[in-house]
Design an enzyme around this catalytic site. Structure first.
Site, PDB file in Angstrom:
ATOM      1  N   ASP A  33     -77.803  64.801  86.731  1.00  0.00           N
ATOM      2  CA  ASP A  33     -78.145  63.508  86.132  1.00  0.00           C
ATOM      3  C   ASP A  33     -79.602  63.176  86.401  1.00  0.00           C
ATOM      4  OD1 ASP A  33     -75.608  63.365  85.337  1.00  0.00           O
ATOM      5  OD2 ASP A  33     -75.004  61.666  86.601  1.00  0.00           O
ATOM      6  N   GLU A 114     -52.651  67.462  63.892  1.00  0.00           N
ATOM      7  CA  GLU A 114     -53.725  66.987  64.770  1.00  0.00           C
ATOM      8  C   GLU A 114     -53.227  65.760  65.503  1.00  0.00           C
ATOM      9  OE1 GLU A 114     -57.109  66.121  62.273  1.00  0.00           O
ATOM     10  OE2 GLU A 114     -56.928  68.055  61.270  1.00  0.00           O
ATOM     11  N   LYS A 116     -53.146  62.040  66.557  1.00  0.00           N
ATOM     12  CA  LYS A 116     -53.604  60.818  65.883  1.00  0.00           C
ATOM     13  C   LYS A 116     -54.227  59.923  66.941  1.00  0.00           C
ATOM     14  CE  LYS A 116     -52.168  57.404  62.488  1.00  0.00           C
ATOM     15  NZ  LYS A 116     -52.773  56.240  63.101  1.00  0.00           N
ATOM     16  N   ASP A 118     -55.851  56.895  68.647  1.00  0.00           N
ATOM     17  CA  ASP A 118     -55.677  55.469  68.370  1.00  0.00           C
ATOM     18  C   ASP A 118     -57.000  54.735  68.542  1.00  0.00           C
ATOM     19  OD1 ASP A 118     -54.476  53.162  67.687  1.00  0.00           O
ATOM     20  OD2 ASP A 118     -53.323  52.909  69.530  1.00  0.00           O
ATOM     21  N   ARG A 137     -64.456  51.770  58.270  1.00  0.00           N
ATOM     22  CA  ARG A 137     -63.587  51.991  57.118  1.00  0.00           C
ATOM     23  C   ARG A 137     -63.577  50.765  56.189  1.00  0.00           C
ATOM     24  NH1 ARG A 137     -58.275  50.971  55.834  1.00  0.00           N
ATOM     25  NH2 ARG A 137     -57.479  52.408  54.293  1.00  0.00           N
ATOM     26  N   GLU A 178     -62.770  59.516  64.415  1.00  0.00           N
ATOM     27  CA  GLU A 178     -62.156  58.361  65.060  1.00  0.00           C
ATOM     28  C   GLU A 178     -62.950  57.980  66.303  1.00  0.00           C
ATOM     29  OE1 GLU A 178     -59.659  57.255  63.372  1.00  0.00           O
ATOM     30  OE2 GLU A 178     -58.455  55.993  64.694  1.00  0.00           O
ATOM     31  N   TYR A 230     -62.896  64.653  62.428  1.00  0.00           N
ATOM     32  CA  TYR A 230     -61.807  65.436  61.863  1.00  0.00           C
ATOM     33  C   TYR A 230     -61.982  65.806  60.395  1.00  0.00           C
ATOM     34  CZ  TYR A 230     -60.279  60.629  60.884  1.00  0.00           C
ATOM     35  OH  TYR A 230     -60.221  59.314  60.523  1.00  0.00           O
ATOM     36  N   LYS A 293     -51.165  67.493  58.146  1.00  0.00           N
ATOM     37  CA  LYS A 293     -51.891  67.699  56.890  1.00  0.00           C
ATOM     38  C   LYS A 293     -51.530  69.058  56.293  1.00  0.00           C
ATOM     39  CE  LYS A 293     -55.807  65.228  58.915  1.00  0.00           C
ATOM     40  NZ  LYS A 293     -57.158  65.270  59.486  1.00  0.00           N
ATOM     41  N   LYS A 317     -45.416  58.765  63.662  1.00  0.00           N
ATOM     42  CA  LYS A 317     -45.747  57.758  64.674  1.00  0.00           C
ATOM     43  C   LYS A 317     -44.810  57.871  65.879  1.00  0.00           C
ATOM     44  CE  LYS A 317     -47.907  54.193  63.737  1.00  0.00           C
ATOM     45  NZ  LYS A 317     -49.251  53.664  63.908  1.00  0.00           N
ATOM     46  N   CYS A 411     -39.876  18.686  81.533  1.00  0.00           N
ATOM     47  CA  CYS A 411     -41.050  19.534  81.301  1.00  0.00           C
ATOM     48  C   CYS A 411     -41.583  20.056  82.632  1.00  0.00           C
ATOM     49  CB  CYS A 411     -42.138  18.735  80.571  1.00  0.00           C
ATOM     50  SG  CYS A 411     -43.693  19.637  80.454  1.00  0.00           S
ATOM     51  N   CYS A 414     -45.293  18.292  83.135  1.00  0.00           N
ATOM     52  CA  CYS A 414     -45.523  16.857  83.343  1.00  0.00           C
ATOM     53  C   CYS A 414     -44.260  16.126  83.791  1.00  0.00           C
ATOM     54  CB  CYS A 414     -46.096  16.221  82.083  1.00  0.00           C
ATOM     55  SG  CYS A 414     -44.901  16.157  80.725  1.00  0.00           S
ATOM     56  N   CYS A 429     -41.355  19.326  74.845  1.00  0.00           N
ATOM     57  CA  CYS A 429     -41.805  18.263  75.734  1.00  0.00           C
ATOM     58  C   CYS A 429     -42.368  17.212  74.781  1.00  0.00           C
ATOM     59  CB  CYS A 429     -42.892  18.798  76.658  1.00  0.00           C
ATOM     60  SG  CYS A 429     -43.921  17.511  77.376  1.00  0.00           S
ATOM     61  N   CYS A 434     -49.026  15.259  77.974  1.00  0.00           N
ATOM     62  CA  CYS A 434     -48.765  16.382  78.890  1.00  0.00           C
ATOM     63  C   CYS A 434     -50.014  17.278  78.932  1.00  0.00           C
ATOM     64  CB  CYS A 434     -47.553  17.169  78.390  1.00  0.00           C
ATOM     65  SG  CYS A 434     -47.278  18.710  79.260  1.00  0.00           S
TER      66      CYS A 434
HETATM   67  S1  IVH Z   1     -56.987  61.918  58.613  1.00  0.00           S
HETATM   68  C1  IVH Z   1     -56.499  60.466  54.364  1.00  0.00           C
HETATM   69  N1  IVH Z   1     -56.873  62.682  61.121  1.00  0.00           N
HETATM   70  O1  IVH Z   1     -55.350  57.336  61.395  1.00  0.00           O
HETATM   71  C2  IVH Z   1     -56.870  61.005  55.663  1.00  0.00           C
HETATM   72  N2  IVH Z   1     -56.791  60.360  60.645  1.00  0.00           N
HETATM   73  O2  IVH Z   1     -53.566  55.880  59.112  1.00  0.00           O
HETATM   74  C3  IVH Z   1     -56.721  60.014  56.748  1.00  0.00           C
HETATM   75  N3  IVH Z   1     -56.643  58.918  62.604  1.00  0.00           N
HETATM   76  O3  IVH Z   1     -57.502  55.729  59.136  1.00  0.00           O
HETATM   77  C4  IVH Z   1     -57.415  60.347  57.949  1.00  0.00           C
HETATM   78  N4  IVH Z   1     -56.654  60.511  64.096  1.00  0.00           N
HETATM   79  O4  IVH Z   1     -58.303  56.073  61.518  1.00  0.00           O
HETATM   80  C5  IVH Z   1     -56.880  61.636  60.270  1.00  0.00           C
HETATM   81  N5  IVH Z   1     -56.788  63.467  63.285  1.00  0.00           N
HETATM   82  C6  IVH Z   1     -56.811  62.444  62.443  1.00  0.00           C
HETATM   83  C7  IVH Z   1     -56.727  61.104  62.881  1.00  0.00           C
HETATM   84  C8  IVH Z   1     -56.724  60.086  61.944  1.00  0.00           C
HETATM   85  C9  IVH Z   1     -56.603  59.212  63.907  1.00  0.00           C
HETATM   86  C10 IVH Z   1     -56.557  57.540  62.047  1.00  0.00           C
HETATM   87  C11 IVH Z   1     -57.638  57.215  61.035  1.00  0.00           C
HETATM   88  C12 IVH Z   1     -56.915  56.834  59.785  1.00  0.00           C
HETATM   89  C13 IVH Z   1     -55.548  56.505  60.297  1.00  0.00           C
HETATM   90  C14 IVH Z   1     -54.534  56.823  59.228  1.00  0.00           C
END
Ligand code: IVH
Length: 676
Positions: A33, A114, A116, A118, A137, A178, A230, A293, A317, A411, A414, A429, A434
């Site tokens: 560093d 992949e 997802k 958050d 977005r 993301e 991605y 995908k 999900k 309550c 009060c 209440c 209060c």
């Molecule tokens: S692909 C049409 N890949 O999830 C293609 N999305 O509901 C959509 N996200 O808006 C994106 N990880 O914010 C893709 N490996 C990933 C992702 C990803 C997170 C989020 C992204 C997107 C939402 C889809």
């Protein structure tokens, strides 16, 4: 001989870029560093001496100093789509079936899974190898420009590695990914905020979103946002698959998430999903599912998109995260309208990125239905943005001497008697003095959608109420008379009080409908407040209105009208309003200035579909000529304007013998008909 400064500047930039890449993308630093800081300091010093050599992609420009007040909007060249969700094996199988049906039967389908992440998606546009625009977005077709903030993310190359081995040579292209905060960074940030008396973020995603929208890139830089890319979109390059896409991103020096997997069938996809659902806690960041995908870009093209999401991808999900803990106590919270809400005080437990010590129990019925008792072991759940809730009780773990929850009769704040309306689950209440109700009402009044008084948060409101400076929201506008006392309060000081007082002054410019919403009349949300303000134009007319007149407004029903009548029947509330009026708040909606008096004193009802304009446009024309628009037909109505498919209002007008105008006759009346 001393090196040419321009050469040294370029050399330093290359070394720093190389190090950023090793440190932030590869996580394999090659400098200490200290060494790194020395190099950066040397570069900064040289650039100070020779500002003519500063370029926007220099590592020193990650934290620009320009404060943007508003974010510019950026149209997306290619819409940023979202994904449809699946929650079960069955729904994944349906997705697989749709894919096969959408492709010729001879096609072999390969999926790529992949994680997802958050966080929130961003698009980065590169021109001639340099980062030019970064955008959120937004609504998918237009986002907000956040370039300065995105530049603070050290793993994002500001200019691309010239020595890259990739065959990809586009001058202009876009990458998407993301942005997120790691759990540890999120925890630290919340810890700091708590110490400073600021509101904490509910989850890492909210904190990343809040950070990306900050006005000052210097603060953003301190929060260490991260990114996984991605997607790469090129108009010219021949890319065959999503996996190749990730490979190119990686070669170009972007950070990608390496946990992807190519699957040959939906069974393998499901296995990946289940594996990661079980392993999600081992990651230093939050994932909320898996993105599945179709790997081939040719097949993606055949499948295309429907509405806002592609047919070739789906999100699997994960279930909301759950945890078991002991419910120590049930307490009762008093809201601004006096509603008592039961709250579960929990043995603190770590869940989905934060420590949870309270959960909502909604209402008494909920407690009775789930037979939730103090000292029980309970399962709590946290899904996305929602407040944690108690899902169920672990009955075998219940202690033998536990007893049912006692519903309070007074309550807890009060001590006044409680009231339970026959047709409601809530208990109230009824003491409007209060302290909890007072605080709640002031907090609502000062909040964003209402008076939007910057700096008057709950902590300060509680303090001012407890110290007796605020008894109701009209006292806010008299705080300036107490300035000398206020600046002496510990932790406050002159600067913050002056900022607060000027925010209070500024709030007097808020339009009538926001003031009306701020008053906190039960059931009058921001939408209803706008409708009432538009119709009555000032508070006195509203205060004296009959329930019929209030209910004549489209989408305003009897619960709102009864509540409005009740509010204004109180002498105390009327006094409150007269105090606010004296302080200079807006109690009149600005009328669109009339261009003529042609329709002055005449009231109109609009019904049916008009062909040359919308009803709102017709309404504006009537108002412009001094007329009034009411929503239901009565004996007092002067004219009814009837368009296509006019219904009961037309029948009523005919029975009351009220003149009915066609659209053409109306336009003639106001002389807008081009054929006249
Ligand atoms: S692909 C049409 N890949 O999830 C293609 N999305 O509901 C959509 N996200 O808006 C994106 N990880 O914010 C893709 N490996 C990933 C992702 C990803 C997170 C989020 C992204 C997107 C939402 C889809």
């Amino acid at each position: 001989m001393k090196k040419n400064p321009q050469h040294r500047i370029e050399e330093l930039r290359e070394i720093i870029r190389e190090h950023d890449y090793k440190y932030y993308v590869l996580a394999q630093p090659s400098l200490t560093d200290y060494e790194f800081d020395q190099l950066l300091a040397e570069l900064t010093e040289l650039e100070n001496q020779y500002p003519e050599f500063i370029t926007p992609d220099s590592p020193t420009q990650r934290v620009g100093s320009d404060l943007t007040k508003e974010f510019k909007s950026v149209p997306h060249k290619i819409p940023m789509l979202s994904l449809s969700n699946t929650y079960s094996e069955g729904e994944l199988a349906d997705f697989d079936r749709r894919i096969r049906e959408g492709l010729p039967s001879s096609e072999i389908v390969e999926y790529i899974c992949e994680l997802k992440i958050d966080g929130l998606s961003v698009s980065l546009r590169y021109i001639n190898g340099k980062l030019s625009v970064a955008a959120t977005r937004g609504d998918g077709s237009t986002g907000e420009e956040v370039t300065n903030n995105v530049k603070t993310i050290r793993s994002i190359p500001l200019s691309l590695n010239k020595t890259s081995s990739t065959v990809f040579k586009d001058d202009e292209f876009e990458v998407r990914g993301e942005i997120f905060l790691e759990l540890e960074a999120f925890r630290k940030l919340n810890e700091e905020r708590e110490l400073n008396g600021e509101k904490t973020f509910a989850n890492p995603r909210n904190s990343a979103a809040g950070t990306l929208k900050l006005q000052d890139p210097k603060i953003v830089a301190g929060r260490s946002l991260q990114i996984f890319l991605y997607y790469l979109y090129s108009e010219t390059a021949q890319i065959n698959s999503q996996s190749e896409n990730l490979e190119i991103l990686n070669d170009l020096g972007f950070r990608i998430n390496k946990n992807f997997r190519i699957c040959n069938n939906i069974g393998e996809v499901l296995k990946y999903c289940e594996e990661w659902e079980a392993k999600r806690n081992t990651l230093p960041y939050e994932i909320d599912g898996v993105v599945v995908k179709v790997n081939s870009l040719r097949q993606q093209k055949i499948l295309g998109s429907i509405a806002k999401s592609p047919r070739w991808a789906v999100a699997y999900k994960f279930k909301a995260k759950q945890a078991e803990t002991r419910l120590k106590k049930i307490t009762w919270q008093v809201g601004r309208t006096g509603t008592l809400t039961p709250v579960a005080e929990l043995e603190p437990v770590f869940l989905a990125g934060s420590t949870i010590s309270r959960a909502t129990l909604h209402n008494i019925d909920e407690i009775v239905r789930k037979d939730i008792r103090e000292d029980d072991w309970v399962l709590i759940e946290k899904g996305g943005d929602v407040i944690p809730k108690v899902v169920s009780v672990n009955l075998p773990k219940r202690s033998k001497n536990s007893s049912k929850v006692k519903i309070p009769s007074v309550c807890p704040v009060c001590g006044s008697k409680l009231f339970k309306p026959a047709n409601e689950v809530a208990i109230y209440c009824e003491n409007s003095l209060c302290p909890e109700q007072v605080k709640g009402r002031i907090s609502h009044f000062a909040a964003r959608g209402a008076m939007d008084i910057d700096g008057l948060g709950d902590a300060l409101i509680n303090l001012f109420v407890d110290l007796g400076y605020l008894k109701d929201y009209s006292d806010i506008f008299h705080l300036k008379e107490k300035r000398d006392e206020l600046i002496k309060i510990d932790r406050l000081g002159e600067k913050s009080i002056d900022n607060l007082l000027s925010a209070i002054e500024a709030s007097k410019q808020r339009p009538f409908n926001k003031v009306l919403f701020g008053l906190g009349i039960r059931f009058v949300g921001s939408g209803a407040a706008k409708k009432l303000a538009d119709h009555f134009l000032n508070i006195d007319k509203l205060a004296d209105a009959s329930s019929e007149e209030i209910e004549s407004i489209h989408e305003i029903g009897s619960s709102i009208s009864q509540s409005v009548l009740r509010f204004f029947s109180s002498a105390k509330n009327r006094q409150l309003i007269s105090r606010l009026k004296k302080s200079g708040l807006n109690f009149t909606e600005e009328e669109k200035s009339a261009v003529s008096d042609l329709l002055r004193g005449k009231s109109f009802v609009l019904t049916g579909t008009l062909s040359s304009m919308s009803r709102d446009e017709a309404k504006d024309i009537i108002l412009m000529h001094g007329g009034a628009v009411v929503s239901s037909v009565s004996k007092k109505t002067n004219f009814v304007i009837a368009g296509e498919n006019a219904g009961s209002k037309l029948t009523k007008a005919e029975s009351l013998k009220i003149p009915v105008l066609t659209e053409e006759q109306f336009l003639k009346l106001v002389q807008l008909d081009k054929n006249v």
